[in-house]
Design a protein around this motif. Sequence first.
Motif, PDB file in Angstrom:
ATOM      1  N   UNK A  72       3.659   8.255  -6.797  1.00 34.69           N
ATOM      2  CA  UNK A  72       4.573   9.310  -6.216  1.00 34.69           C
ATOM      3  C   UNK A  72       5.602   9.820  -7.375  1.00 34.69           C
ATOM      4  N   UNK A  73       5.894  11.193  -7.466  1.00 35.47           N
ATOM      5  CA  UNK A  73       6.943  11.496  -8.108  1.00 35.47           C
ATOM      6  C   UNK A  73       7.876  11.100  -7.723  1.00 35.47           C
ATOM      7  N   UNK A  74       8.331  11.797  -6.550  1.00 31.47           N
ATOM      8  CA  UNK A  74       9.548  11.594  -5.688  1.00 31.47           C
ATOM      9  C   UNK A  74       9.455   9.976  -5.020  1.00 31.47           C
ATOM     10  N   UNK A  75      10.438   9.854  -4.154  1.00 38.74           N
ATOM     11  CA  UNK A  75      10.541   8.675  -3.526  1.00 38.74           C
ATOM     12  C   UNK A  75       9.739   8.827  -1.879  1.00 38.74           C
ATOM     13  N   UNK A  76       8.980   7.885  -1.676  1.00 36.54           N
ATOM     14  CA  UNK A  76       8.134   7.994  -0.481  1.00 36.54           C
ATOM     15  C   UNK A  76       8.605   6.695   0.285  1.00 36.54           C
ATOM     16  N   UNK A  77       8.801   6.740   1.481  1.00 41.64           N
ATOM     17  CA  UNK A  77       8.924   5.406   2.314  1.00 41.64           C
ATOM     18  C   UNK A  77       7.655   5.280   3.239  1.00 41.64           C
ATOM     19  N   UNK A  78       7.161   3.880   3.155  1.00 46.17           N
ATOM     20  CA  UNK A  78       6.018   3.588   4.060  1.00 46.17           C
ATOM     21  C   UNK A  78       6.262   2.218   4.595  1.00 46.17           C
ATOM     22  N   UNK A  79       5.565   2.176   5.750  1.00 43.69           N
ATOM     23  CA  UNK A  79       5.970   0.771   6.425  1.00 43.69           C
ATOM     24  C   UNK A  79       5.454  -0.400   5.271  1.00 43.69           C
ATOM     25  N   UNK A  80       6.037  -1.519   5.388  1.00 44.77           N
ATOM     26  CA  UNK A  80       5.742  -2.891   4.562  1.00 44.77           C
ATOM     27  C   UNK A  80       4.598  -3.133   4.741  1.00 44.77           C
ATOM     28  N   UNK A  81       4.282  -3.106   6.072  1.00 49.53           N
ATOM     29  CA  UNK A  81       2.760  -3.462   6.431  1.00 49.53           C
ATOM     30  C   UNK A  81       2.079  -2.503   7.278  1.00 49.53           C
ATOM     31  N   UNK A  82       0.685  -2.511   7.256  1.00 47.32           N
ATOM     32  CA  UNK A  82      -0.001  -1.642   8.356  1.00 47.32           C
ATOM     33  C   UNK A  82      -0.834  -0.802   7.806  1.00 47.32           C
ATOM     34  N   UNK A  83      -0.905  -0.689   6.244  1.00 46.43           N
ATOM     35  CA  UNK A  83      -1.775   0.449   5.598  1.00 46.43           C
ATOM     36  C   UNK A  83      -3.297  -0.473   5.572  1.00 46.43           C
ATOM     37  N   UNK A  84      -3.234  -1.333   4.679  1.00 45.71           N
ATOM     38  CA  UNK A  84      -4.173  -2.002   4.352  1.00 45.71           C
ATOM     39  C   UNK A  84      -4.480  -3.461   4.625  1.00 45.71           C
ATOM     40  N   UNK A  85      -3.196  -4.213   5.327  1.00 49.20           N
ATOM     41  CA  UNK A  85      -3.251  -5.595   5.429  1.00 49.20           C
ATOM     42  C   UNK A  85      -4.231  -5.949   6.674  1.00 49.20           C
ATOM     43  N   UNK A  86      -4.225  -5.051   7.662  1.00 54.81           N
ATOM     44  CA  UNK A  86      -5.029  -5.518   8.722  1.00 54.81           C
ATOM     45  C   UNK A  86      -6.512  -5.579   8.410  1.00 54.81           C
ATOM     46  N   UNK A  87      -6.911  -4.499   7.595  1.00 53.49           N
ATOM     47  CA  UNK A  87      -8.230  -4.668   7.269  1.00 53.49           C
ATOM     48  C   UNK A  87      -8.722  -5.966   6.288  1.00 53.49           C
ATOM     49  N   UNK A  88      -7.698  -6.150   5.456  1.00 51.84           N
ATOM     50  CA  UNK A  88      -7.844  -7.201   4.629  1.00 51.84           C
ATOM     51  C   UNK A  88      -7.918  -8.752   5.296  1.00 51.84           C
ATOM     52  N   UNK A  89      -6.994  -8.675   6.479  1.00 55.82           N
ATOM     53  CA  UNK A  89      -6.964  -9.809   7.311  1.00 55.82           C
ATOM     54  C   UNK A  89      -8.127  -9.954   8.010  1.00 55.82           C
ATOM     55  N   UNK A  90      -8.861  -8.748   8.726  1.00 56.22           N
ATOM     56  CA  UNK A  90      -9.850  -8.870   9.553  1.00 56.22           C
ATOM     57  C   UNK A  90     -11.178  -9.099   8.768  1.00 56.22           C
ATOM     58  N   UNK A  91     -11.329  -8.836   7.500  1.00 58.91           N
ATOM     59  CA  UNK A  91     -12.373  -9.194   6.703  1.00 58.91           C
ATOM     60  C   UNK A  91     -12.771 -10.597   6.391  1.00 58.91           C
ATOM     61  N   UNK A  92     -11.772 -11.687   6.561  1.00 59.99           N
ATOM     62  CA  UNK A  92     -12.003 -12.969   6.506  1.00 59.99           C
ATOM     63  C   UNK A  92     -12.156 -13.425   7.913  1.00 59.99           C
ATOM     64  N   UNK A  93     -13.175 -13.682   8.673  1.00 54.20           N
ATOM     65  CA  UNK A  93     -13.613 -13.896   9.615  1.00 54.20           C
ATOM     66  C   UNK A  93     -12.977 -15.425  10.264  1.00 54.20           C
TER      67      UNK A  93
END
Lengths: 280, 226
Positions: free
Chosen positions: B70-91
Amino acid sequence: MLRKNTYNEFVKILSKPRSFLGIGALTLLILLIIFAMKADGKSIISFVTASFEQTLSFNGHILNGYLIAFIILQMLIVHVPLLVALVTGDLISGEAAMGTIRMLATKPISRTKIVLSKFIAGAIYTLILILWMGFLAVIVSQWIFGTGDLIVLNSDGLTILQEQDILWRFGAGFMVAYLALLTVSSLSICLSAFAENSIGPIVATMAIIILFTIIGTLDVSIFDTIKPYLFTTHMASWRSFFENPVDMGTIMESVLILVVHNILLVALAIWKFNRKDITS
Amino acid sequence: MKTLLSILLLLPLVGLAQSSAKLNKVISKLNTVKDYSVDVEVKADIPMIKILPSKAKVYFKQKDKFKVVSKGIVILPKQGFSEINTFLSDKSKYMAIEGDTSKIAGVVVQLITVIPSGEDNEIILAKLWVDDSRSLIIKTQITTKSNGTVTTNYTYGDMAKFALPSKMVFEIDVKKFKLPKSVAADINQRSTEKKDDKRTKGNITVNLSNYKVNTGLSDELFKKKS
Protein backbone atom coordinates in the motif's frame (compact mmCIF):
# COMPACT_ATOMS: atom_id res chain seq x y z
CA MET A 1 12.34 56.11 11.11
CA LEU A 2 10.92 52.92 12.62
CA ARG A 3 11.90 51.03 9.47
CA LYS A 4 15.46 52.37 9.50
CA ASN A 5 15.87 51.65 13.18
CA THR A 6 14.46 48.15 12.70
CA TYR A 7 17.04 47.61 9.96
CA ASN A 8 19.78 48.82 12.32
CA GLU A 9 18.52 46.52 15.05
CA PHE A 10 18.51 43.59 12.64
CA VAL A 11 22.07 44.38 11.55
CA LYS A 12 23.03 44.38 15.24
CA ILE A 13 21.47 40.94 15.65
CA LEU A 14 23.36 39.65 12.62
CA SER A 15 26.62 41.07 13.90
CA LYS A 16 26.44 38.86 17.00
CA PRO A 17 28.03 35.42 16.57
CA ARG A 18 25.39 33.90 18.85
CA SER A 19 22.70 34.63 16.23
CA PHE A 20 24.42 32.20 13.88
CA LEU A 21 25.19 29.86 16.74
CA GLY A 22 21.43 29.34 17.14
CA ILE A 23 20.93 28.58 13.44
CA GLY A 24 24.00 26.34 13.44
CA ALA A 25 22.82 24.46 16.52
CA LEU A 26 19.37 24.02 14.98
CA THR A 27 20.89 22.66 11.77
CA LEU A 28 23.10 20.25 13.67
CA LEU A 29 20.22 19.04 15.85
CA ILE A 30 17.93 18.43 12.87
CA LEU A 31 20.63 16.64 10.88
CA LEU A 32 21.36 14.49 13.94
CA ILE A 33 17.69 13.54 14.25
CA ILE A 34 17.52 12.74 10.52
CA PHE A 35 20.66 10.59 10.82
CA ALA A 36 19.28 8.79 13.89
CA MET A 37 16.00 8.14 12.11
CA LYS A 38 17.77 6.82 9.05
CA ALA A 39 19.87 4.52 11.23
CA ASP A 40 17.24 3.30 13.70
CA GLY A 41 13.89 4.80 12.76
CA LYS A 42 12.10 1.44 12.73
CA SER A 43 12.51 1.02 16.49
CA ILE A 44 11.06 4.50 17.07
CA ILE A 45 8.01 3.51 15.04
CA SER A 46 7.78 0.30 16.96
CA PHE A 47 7.71 2.36 20.15
CA VAL A 48 4.80 4.37 18.75
CA THR A 49 2.76 1.38 17.63
CA ALA A 50 3.82 -1.09 20.35
CA SER A 51 0.60 -0.73 22.34
CA PHE A 52 -1.43 -1.91 19.37
CA GLU A 53 0.95 -4.38 17.78
CA GLN A 54 -0.35 -7.33 19.76
CA THR A 55 -3.55 -7.29 17.77
CA LEU A 56 -2.87 -5.04 14.79
CA SER A 57 -0.34 -4.80 12.04
CA PHE A 58 0.59 -1.46 10.51
CA ASN A 59 1.38 -1.73 6.82
CA GLY A 60 2.73 0.85 4.41
CA HIS A 61 5.50 3.43 4.23
CA ILE A 62 5.35 4.59 7.85
CA LEU A 63 8.88 5.99 8.22
CA ASN A 64 8.54 8.86 5.77
CA GLY A 65 9.58 12.50 5.55
CA TYR A 66 6.37 13.81 7.08
CA LEU A 67 6.79 11.65 10.18
CA ILE A 68 10.39 12.80 10.54
CA ALA A 69 9.29 16.44 10.14
CA PHE A 70 6.63 15.95 12.79
CA ILE A 71 9.11 14.32 15.19
CA ILE A 72 11.61 17.15 14.59
CA LEU A 73 8.98 19.79 15.22
CA GLN A 74 7.81 17.98 18.32
CA MET A 75 11.30 17.50 19.74
CA LEU A 76 12.72 20.90 18.96
CA ILE A 77 9.82 23.15 19.80
CA VAL A 78 10.89 22.67 23.43
CA HIS A 79 14.47 23.76 22.69
CA VAL A 80 14.07 26.44 20.03
CA PRO A 81 12.80 28.98 22.61
CA LEU A 82 16.29 28.87 24.16
CA LEU A 83 17.84 29.77 20.80
CA VAL A 84 15.34 32.61 20.39
CA ALA A 85 15.84 33.93 23.93
CA LEU A 86 19.61 33.71 23.50
CA VAL A 87 19.42 36.40 20.83
CA THR A 88 16.39 38.46 21.79
CA GLY A 89 17.00 38.37 25.56
CA ASP A 90 19.68 41.03 25.49
CA LEU A 91 18.33 43.35 22.81
CA ILE A 92 17.68 46.07 25.40
CA SER A 93 19.69 44.96 28.43
CA GLY A 94 22.70 44.22 26.22
CA GLU A 95 22.74 47.85 25.19
CA ALA A 96 22.57 48.84 28.84
CA ALA A 97 25.42 46.49 29.69
CA MET A 98 27.58 47.79 26.86
CA GLY A 99 26.71 51.39 27.59
CA THR A 100 25.26 52.10 24.16
CA ILE A 101 21.71 52.55 25.36
CA ARG A 102 22.26 56.20 26.24
CA MET A 103 23.45 56.95 22.73
CA LEU A 104 20.50 55.01 21.34
CA ALA A 105 18.11 57.12 23.39
CA THR A 106 19.57 60.33 22.01
CA LYS A 107 18.55 59.39 18.44
CA PRO A 108 15.61 61.35 17.00
CA ILE A 109 13.19 58.50 17.57
CA SER A 110 10.80 57.95 20.42
CA ARG A 111 11.56 55.35 23.03
CA THR A 112 8.36 53.53 22.04
CA LYS A 113 9.68 53.19 18.50
CA ILE A 114 13.05 52.00 19.77
CA VAL A 115 11.34 49.18 21.66
CA LEU A 116 9.04 48.43 18.70
CA SER A 117 11.98 48.24 16.30
CA LYS A 118 13.69 45.77 18.63
CA PHE A 119 10.52 43.66 18.74
CA ILE A 120 10.25 43.69 14.95
CA ALA A 121 13.93 42.81 14.50
CA GLY A 122 13.49 39.97 17.02
CA ALA A 123 10.38 38.81 15.14
CA ILE A 124 12.32 38.74 11.84
CA TYR A 125 15.12 36.72 13.42
CA THR A 126 12.56 34.28 14.87
CA LEU A 127 10.91 34.01 11.45
CA ILE A 128 14.23 33.16 9.81
CA LEU A 129 14.86 30.53 12.49
CA ILE A 130 11.47 28.85 12.01
CA LEU A 131 11.67 29.02 8.19
CA TRP A 132 15.07 27.35 8.31
CA MET A 133 13.70 24.76 10.68
CA GLY A 134 10.73 24.18 8.36
CA PHE A 135 13.02 23.81 5.35
CA LEU A 136 15.24 21.25 7.08
CA ALA A 137 12.38 19.37 8.72
CA VAL A 138 9.90 19.16 5.86
CA ILE A 139 11.88 19.58 2.64
CA VAL A 140 15.16 17.80 3.51
CA SER A 141 13.33 14.99 5.36
CA GLN A 142 11.04 14.43 2.37
CA TRP A 143 14.06 14.35 0.09
CA ILE A 144 15.73 11.67 2.24
CA PHE A 145 12.75 9.60 3.40
CA GLY A 146 10.09 10.24 0.74
CA THR A 147 6.44 10.93 1.46
CA GLY A 148 3.55 8.91 2.86
CA ASP A 149 0.74 8.94 5.40
CA LEU A 150 1.52 10.41 8.79
CA ILE A 151 1.06 8.67 12.14
CA VAL A 152 0.58 11.19 14.90
CA LEU A 153 1.11 10.04 18.44
CA ASN A 154 -1.10 11.64 21.07
CA SER A 155 -1.34 10.79 24.74
CA ASP A 156 -4.71 9.11 24.16
CA GLY A 157 -4.19 7.39 20.83
CA LEU A 158 -3.05 7.57 17.25
CA THR A 159 -4.28 9.70 14.38
CA ILE A 160 -3.34 8.64 10.87
CA LEU A 161 -3.47 11.39 8.25
CA GLN A 162 -3.46 10.80 4.53
CA GLU A 163 -0.53 12.06 2.47
CA GLN A 164 -2.52 14.56 0.40
CA ASP A 165 -3.93 16.08 3.58
CA ILE A 166 -0.65 16.84 5.36
CA LEU A 167 1.30 19.73 3.78
CA TRP A 168 -1.24 22.42 4.63
CA ARG A 169 -1.20 21.18 8.23
CA PHE A 170 2.56 21.72 8.38
CA GLY A 171 2.12 25.20 6.90
CA ALA A 172 -0.53 26.15 9.44
CA GLY A 173 1.33 24.38 12.24
CA PHE A 174 4.51 26.31 11.54
CA MET A 175 2.54 29.58 11.59
CA VAL A 176 1.15 28.83 15.05
CA ALA A 177 4.58 27.59 16.20
CA TYR A 178 6.00 30.91 14.96
CA LEU A 179 3.44 32.81 17.00
CA ALA A 180 4.46 30.76 20.04
CA LEU A 181 8.15 31.53 19.47
CA LEU A 182 7.26 35.17 18.92
CA THR A 183 5.76 35.13 22.41
CA VAL A 184 9.08 33.84 23.75
CA SER A 185 10.84 36.61 21.85
CA SER A 186 8.44 39.21 23.29
CA LEU A 187 8.85 37.79 26.80
CA SER A 188 12.64 37.92 26.65
CA ILE A 189 12.65 41.47 25.21
CA CYS A 190 10.18 42.53 27.89
CA LEU A 191 12.38 41.05 30.63
CA SER A 192 15.32 42.70 28.90
CA ALA A 193 13.70 46.08 29.46
CA PHE A 194 13.79 45.45 33.20
CA ALA A 195 17.39 44.24 33.36
CA GLU A 196 20.79 45.87 33.13
CA ASN A 197 22.78 42.79 32.15
CA SER A 198 22.64 40.43 29.17
CA ILE A 199 22.38 37.05 30.81
CA GLY A 200 19.56 37.76 33.30
CA PRO A 201 16.66 38.02 30.81
CA ILE A 202 17.84 34.94 28.88
CA VAL A 203 17.99 32.81 32.04
CA ALA A 204 14.73 34.26 33.35
CA THR A 205 12.95 33.51 30.05
CA MET A 206 14.09 29.90 30.11
CA ALA A 207 13.20 29.55 33.80
CA ILE A 208 9.68 30.80 33.09
CA ILE A 209 9.29 28.44 30.11
CA ILE A 210 10.56 25.44 32.10
CA LEU A 211 8.34 26.24 35.07
CA PHE A 212 5.21 26.75 32.96
CA THR A 213 5.96 23.65 30.88
CA ILE A 214 6.29 21.49 34.00
CA ILE A 215 3.01 22.86 35.33
CA GLY A 216 1.42 22.08 31.95
CA THR A 217 2.80 18.55 31.88
CA LEU A 218 1.71 17.65 35.41
CA ASP A 219 -1.62 15.83 35.44
CA VAL A 220 -2.70 17.51 38.67
CA SER A 221 -6.21 18.93 38.69
CA ILE A 222 -5.24 21.87 40.92
CA PHE A 223 -3.30 23.35 37.98
CA ASP A 224 -6.17 22.89 35.53
CA THR A 225 -7.53 26.36 36.27
CA ILE A 226 -4.30 28.16 35.43
CA LYS A 227 -3.09 25.95 32.57
CA PRO A 228 -5.32 27.61 29.93
CA TYR A 229 -3.68 30.98 30.66
CA LEU A 230 -0.06 29.85 30.50
CA PHE A 231 1.45 30.65 27.12
CA THR A 232 3.47 27.41 27.24
CA THR A 233 0.19 25.46 27.16
CA HIS A 234 -0.49 27.04 23.78
CA MET A 235 3.04 26.64 22.46
CA ALA A 236 2.11 23.09 21.48
CA SER A 237 -1.18 24.09 19.85
CA TRP A 238 0.41 23.62 16.41
CA ARG A 239 -0.24 19.92 17.11
CA SER A 240 -3.98 20.54 16.91
CA PHE A 241 -3.58 20.87 13.14
CA PHE A 242 -2.56 17.21 13.12
CA GLU A 243 -5.81 16.00 14.60
CA ASN A 244 -8.75 14.78 12.59
CA PRO A 245 -11.04 16.68 12.52
CA VAL A 246 -9.08 19.86 13.24
CA ASP A 247 -10.44 21.60 16.32
CA MET A 248 -10.35 25.17 15.01
CA GLY A 249 -12.00 26.48 18.17
CA THR A 250 -9.09 25.31 20.33
CA ILE A 251 -6.53 26.64 17.84
CA MET A 252 -8.19 30.05 17.65
CA GLU A 253 -8.32 30.17 21.44
CA SER A 254 -4.58 29.44 21.56
CA VAL A 255 -3.84 32.02 18.86
CA LEU A 256 -5.87 34.59 20.78
CA ILE A 257 -4.08 33.88 24.05
CA LEU A 258 -0.66 34.05 22.35
CA VAL A 259 -1.56 37.32 20.59
CA VAL A 260 -2.80 38.79 23.89
CA HIS A 261 0.47 37.70 25.54
CA ASN A 262 2.46 39.40 22.79
CA ILE A 263 0.48 42.64 23.04
CA LEU A 264 0.75 42.72 26.83
CA LEU A 265 4.47 41.96 26.82
CA VAL A 266 5.20 44.61 24.18
CA ALA A 267 3.05 47.13 26.05
CA LEU A 268 4.79 46.31 29.32
CA ALA A 269 8.23 46.69 27.71
CA ILE A 270 7.27 50.04 26.15
CA TRP A 271 5.87 51.25 29.46
CA LYS A 272 9.01 50.23 31.35
CA PHE A 273 11.44 51.58 28.74
CA ASN A 274 9.67 54.91 28.59
CA ARG A 275 10.07 55.28 32.36
CA LYS A 276 13.57 53.86 32.46
CA ASP A 277 16.16 56.10 34.04
CA ILE A 278 19.04 55.61 31.64
CA THR A 279 22.22 56.13 33.60
CA SER A 280 24.56 53.60 32.06
CA MET B 1 -23.49 -55.19 27.49
CA LYS B 2 -20.08 -55.20 25.80
CA THR B 3 -21.68 -54.08 22.53
CA LEU B 4 -23.47 -51.20 24.27
CA LEU B 5 -20.24 -50.12 25.96
CA SER B 6 -18.41 -50.22 22.64
CA ILE B 7 -21.09 -48.09 21.00
CA LEU B 8 -20.97 -45.54 23.83
CA LEU B 9 -17.18 -45.32 23.64
CA LEU B 10 -17.13 -44.96 19.88
CA LEU B 11 -19.93 -42.40 19.70
CA PRO B 12 -17.75 -39.32 20.22
CA LEU B 13 -15.35 -40.54 17.55
CA VAL B 14 -18.23 -40.82 15.08
CA GLY B 15 -19.03 -37.14 15.72
CA LEU B 16 -15.35 -36.28 15.34
CA ALA B 17 -15.16 -38.11 12.05
CA GLN B 18 -18.28 -36.34 10.74
CA SER B 19 -17.02 -32.87 11.66
CA SER B 20 -13.65 -33.64 10.14
CA ALA B 21 -15.38 -34.65 6.95
CA LYS B 22 -17.20 -31.29 6.83
CA LEU B 23 -14.02 -29.46 7.60
CA ASN B 24 -12.18 -31.52 5.01
CA LYS B 25 -14.59 -30.29 2.36
CA VAL B 26 -13.84 -26.71 3.38
CA ILE B 27 -10.10 -27.37 3.41
CA SER B 28 -10.25 -29.03 -0.01
CA LYS B 29 -11.95 -25.92 -1.36
CA LEU B 30 -9.38 -23.64 0.27
CA ASN B 31 -6.58 -25.77 -1.15
CA THR B 32 -7.75 -25.17 -4.71
CA VAL B 33 -6.29 -21.69 -4.29
CA LYS B 34 -2.53 -21.86 -4.71
CA ASP B 35 -2.10 -18.10 -4.77
CA TYR B 36 -4.11 -14.96 -5.19
CA SER B 37 -3.91 -11.21 -5.32
CA VAL B 38 -6.77 -8.95 -4.34
CA ASP B 39 -7.54 -5.26 -3.93
CA VAL B 40 -8.69 -4.41 -0.44
CA GLU B 41 -10.39 -1.42 1.09
CA VAL B 42 -9.94 -1.26 4.84
CA LYS B 43 -12.23 0.62 7.17
CA ALA B 44 -10.94 0.54 10.73
CA ASP B 45 -13.09 1.56 13.66
CA ILE B 46 -10.68 0.98 16.52
CA PRO B 47 -10.73 2.73 19.88
CA MET B 48 -7.97 5.32 20.17
CA ILE B 49 -7.06 5.15 16.48
CA LYS B 50 -8.39 7.66 13.98
CA ILE B 51 -7.88 6.57 10.39
CA LEU B 52 -9.76 7.13 7.16
CA PRO B 53 -10.55 4.19 4.85
CA SER B 54 -7.43 3.06 3.03
CA LYS B 55 -6.64 0.87 0.05
CA ALA B 56 -4.03 -1.82 -0.49
CA LYS B 57 -3.20 -4.86 -2.52
CA VAL B 58 -2.88 -8.20 -0.76
CA TYR B 59 -0.85 -11.12 -2.10
CA PHE B 60 -1.09 -14.68 -0.78
CA LYS B 61 0.68 -17.84 -1.77
CA GLN B 62 0.40 -21.30 -0.28
CA LYS B 63 1.43 -22.25 2.28
CA ASP B 64 1.95 -19.15 4.35
CA LYS B 65 3.29 -16.33 2.17
CA PHE B 66 1.37 -13.12 2.73
CA LYS B 67 2.12 -9.57 1.72
CA VAL B 68 0.33 -6.24 1.89
CA VAL B 69 1.35 -3.50 -0.53
CA SER B 70 0.00 0.00 0.00
CA LYS B 71 1.11 3.56 -0.59
CA GLY B 72 -0.59 4.81 2.54
CA ILE B 73 -0.84 3.28 5.99
CA VAL B 74 -3.20 0.31 6.28
CA ILE B 75 -4.18 -1.26 9.57
CA LEU B 76 -5.04 -4.94 9.50
CA PRO B 77 -5.58 -7.47 12.25
CA LYS B 78 -2.38 -9.22 13.27
CA GLN B 79 -4.01 -12.54 12.56
CA GLY B 80 -7.08 -13.79 10.74
CA PHE B 81 -6.27 -13.17 7.10
CA SER B 82 -4.46 -16.33 6.14
CA GLU B 83 -3.35 -17.93 9.41
CA ILE B 84 -6.44 -20.09 9.84
CA ASN B 85 -6.09 -21.49 6.31
CA THR B 86 -2.44 -22.33 6.96
CA PHE B 87 -3.31 -23.86 10.31
CA LEU B 88 -6.16 -25.97 8.91
CA SER B 89 -4.09 -27.24 6.01
CA ASP B 90 -1.99 -29.48 8.30
CA LYS B 91 -4.56 -31.94 9.61
CA SER B 92 -2.09 -33.71 11.87
CA LYS B 93 -1.78 -30.63 14.09
CA TYR B 94 -5.33 -30.43 15.43
CA MET B 95 -8.52 -32.25 16.16
CA ALA B 96 -11.96 -31.03 15.23
CA ILE B 97 -15.12 -31.49 17.26
CA GLU B 98 -18.58 -30.95 15.90
CA GLY B 99 -20.85 -28.69 17.90
CA ASP B 100 -24.34 -27.28 17.55
CA THR B 101 -25.98 -26.01 14.43
CA SER B 102 -27.33 -22.48 14.37
CA LYS B 103 -28.23 -19.74 11.92
CA ILE B 104 -26.07 -16.77 10.93
CA ALA B 105 -27.77 -14.25 8.64
CA GLY B 106 -30.34 -16.88 7.67
CA VAL B 107 -27.73 -19.48 6.80
CA VAL B 108 -27.63 -22.78 8.69
CA VAL B 109 -24.13 -23.22 10.06
CA GLN B 110 -22.35 -25.98 11.86
CA LEU B 111 -20.03 -25.09 14.72
CA ILE B 112 -16.72 -26.92 14.52
CA THR B 113 -14.29 -26.46 17.36
CA VAL B 114 -10.67 -26.96 16.41
CA ILE B 115 -8.16 -27.76 19.13
CA PRO B 116 -4.45 -27.89 18.38
CA SER B 117 -2.78 -31.15 19.38
CA GLY B 118 0.69 -29.70 19.96
CA GLU B 119 1.91 -27.43 22.75
CA ASP B 120 3.85 -25.03 20.60
CA ASN B 121 0.99 -23.88 18.44
CA GLU B 122 0.19 -20.16 18.48
CA ILE B 123 -3.53 -20.91 18.16
CA ILE B 124 -5.09 -22.06 21.42
CA LEU B 125 -8.62 -22.61 20.16
CA ALA B 126 -10.49 -21.97 16.94
CA LYS B 127 -14.24 -22.02 16.51
CA LEU B 128 -15.49 -22.22 12.96
CA TRP B 129 -19.06 -21.78 11.85
CA VAL B 130 -19.30 -23.61 8.55
CA ASP B 131 -21.99 -23.51 5.89
CA ASP B 132 -21.90 -27.20 5.03
CA SER B 133 -24.07 -26.86 1.93
CA ARG B 134 -21.54 -24.52 0.26
CA SER B 135 -18.43 -25.65 2.20
CA LEU B 136 -17.69 -22.12 3.32
CA ILE B 137 -16.51 -20.67 6.61
CA ILE B 138 -19.09 -18.05 7.64
CA LYS B 139 -17.59 -17.03 10.97
CA THR B 140 -14.47 -17.75 12.98
CA GLN B 141 -13.44 -17.06 16.52
CA ILE B 142 -9.74 -17.63 17.01
CA THR B 143 -7.94 -17.39 20.32
CA THR B 144 -4.17 -17.20 20.20
CA LYS B 145 -1.44 -17.05 22.81
CA SER B 146 -0.25 -13.56 22.05
CA ASN B 147 -3.06 -11.81 20.16
CA GLY B 148 -6.15 -12.55 22.24
CA THR B 149 -9.42 -13.42 20.55
CA VAL B 150 -10.39 -12.25 17.08
CA THR B 151 -13.86 -12.87 15.70
CA THR B 152 -14.27 -12.69 11.95
CA ASN B 153 -17.44 -12.68 9.87
CA TYR B 154 -17.17 -13.60 6.20
CA THR B 155 -19.40 -12.60 3.30
CA TYR B 156 -18.98 -14.27 -0.07
CA GLY B 157 -19.52 -13.06 -3.59
CA ASP B 158 -18.56 -14.49 -6.95
CA MET B 159 -15.35 -16.03 -5.60
CA ALA B 160 -17.25 -18.33 -3.25
CA LYS B 161 -16.24 -21.24 -5.50
CA PHE B 162 -12.67 -20.72 -4.20
CA ALA B 163 -13.88 -19.99 -0.64
CA LEU B 164 -12.51 -16.47 -1.01
CA PRO B 165 -14.62 -13.83 0.74
CA SER B 166 -15.74 -10.50 -0.69
CA LYS B 167 -15.98 -8.97 2.77
CA MET B 168 -14.42 -9.73 6.14
CA VAL B 169 -15.38 -8.04 9.37
CA PHE B 170 -12.89 -8.51 12.20
CA GLU B 171 -13.80 -7.84 15.79
CA ILE B 172 -10.67 -7.38 17.87
CA ASP B 173 -9.79 -6.68 21.48
CA VAL B 174 -7.78 -3.53 22.05
CA LYS B 175 -5.91 -2.86 25.24
CA LYS B 176 -6.05 0.51 26.95
CA PHE B 177 -3.57 2.86 25.33
CA LYS B 178 -1.94 5.48 27.48
CA LEU B 179 1.23 7.37 26.82
CA PRO B 180 2.68 10.03 29.12
CA LYS B 181 1.93 13.51 27.83
CA SER B 182 5.60 14.38 28.04
CA VAL B 183 6.46 11.54 25.64
CA ALA B 184 3.68 12.46 23.24
CA ALA B 185 4.57 16.17 23.68
CA ASP B 186 0.83 16.62 23.93
CA ILE B 187 0.95 19.16 26.73
CA ASN B 188 -1.69 21.23 24.99
CA GLN B 189 -4.35 18.77 26.05
CA ARG B 190 -5.75 19.59 29.44
CA SER B 191 -6.50 16.67 31.71
CA THR B 192 -10.12 17.64 32.27
CA GLU B 193 -10.80 17.86 28.56
CA LYS B 194 -9.77 14.35 27.62
CA LYS B 195 -12.28 12.47 25.52
CA ASP B 196 -11.29 8.95 26.52
CA ASP B 197 -12.56 6.19 24.31
CA LYS B 198 -13.71 3.55 26.79
CA ARG B 199 -14.33 0.87 24.17
CA THR B 200 -12.16 -2.21 24.35
CA LYS B 201 -13.33 -3.77 21.08
CA GLY B 202 -12.75 -2.53 17.59
CA ASN B 203 -13.92 -3.49 14.13
CA ILE B 204 -11.96 -3.71 10.93
CA THR B 205 -14.02 -4.13 7.77
CA VAL B 206 -12.13 -5.35 4.75
CA ASN B 207 -13.82 -5.25 1.35
CA LEU B 208 -12.06 -7.46 -1.16
CA SER B 209 -12.40 -7.08 -4.91
CA ASN B 210 -10.64 -7.86 -8.18
CA TYR B 211 -9.35 -11.28 -7.16
CA LYS B 212 -6.73 -12.84 -9.39
CA VAL B 213 -6.49 -16.50 -8.45
CA ASN B 214 -3.79 -19.03 -9.31
CA THR B 215 -1.78 -16.74 -11.52
CA GLY B 216 1.49 -18.27 -10.34
CA LEU B 217 2.85 -15.51 -8.09
CA SER B 218 6.60 -15.76 -7.74
CA ASP B 219 8.30 -16.18 -4.37
CA GLU B 220 10.41 -13.13 -5.15
CA LEU B 221 7.35 -10.94 -4.82
CA PHE B 222 7.11 -11.82 -1.14
CA LYS B 223 10.79 -11.09 -0.52
CA LYS B 224 10.71 -7.58 -1.96
CA LYS B 225 10.27 -4.72 0.49
CA SER B 226 6.87 -3.10 0.09
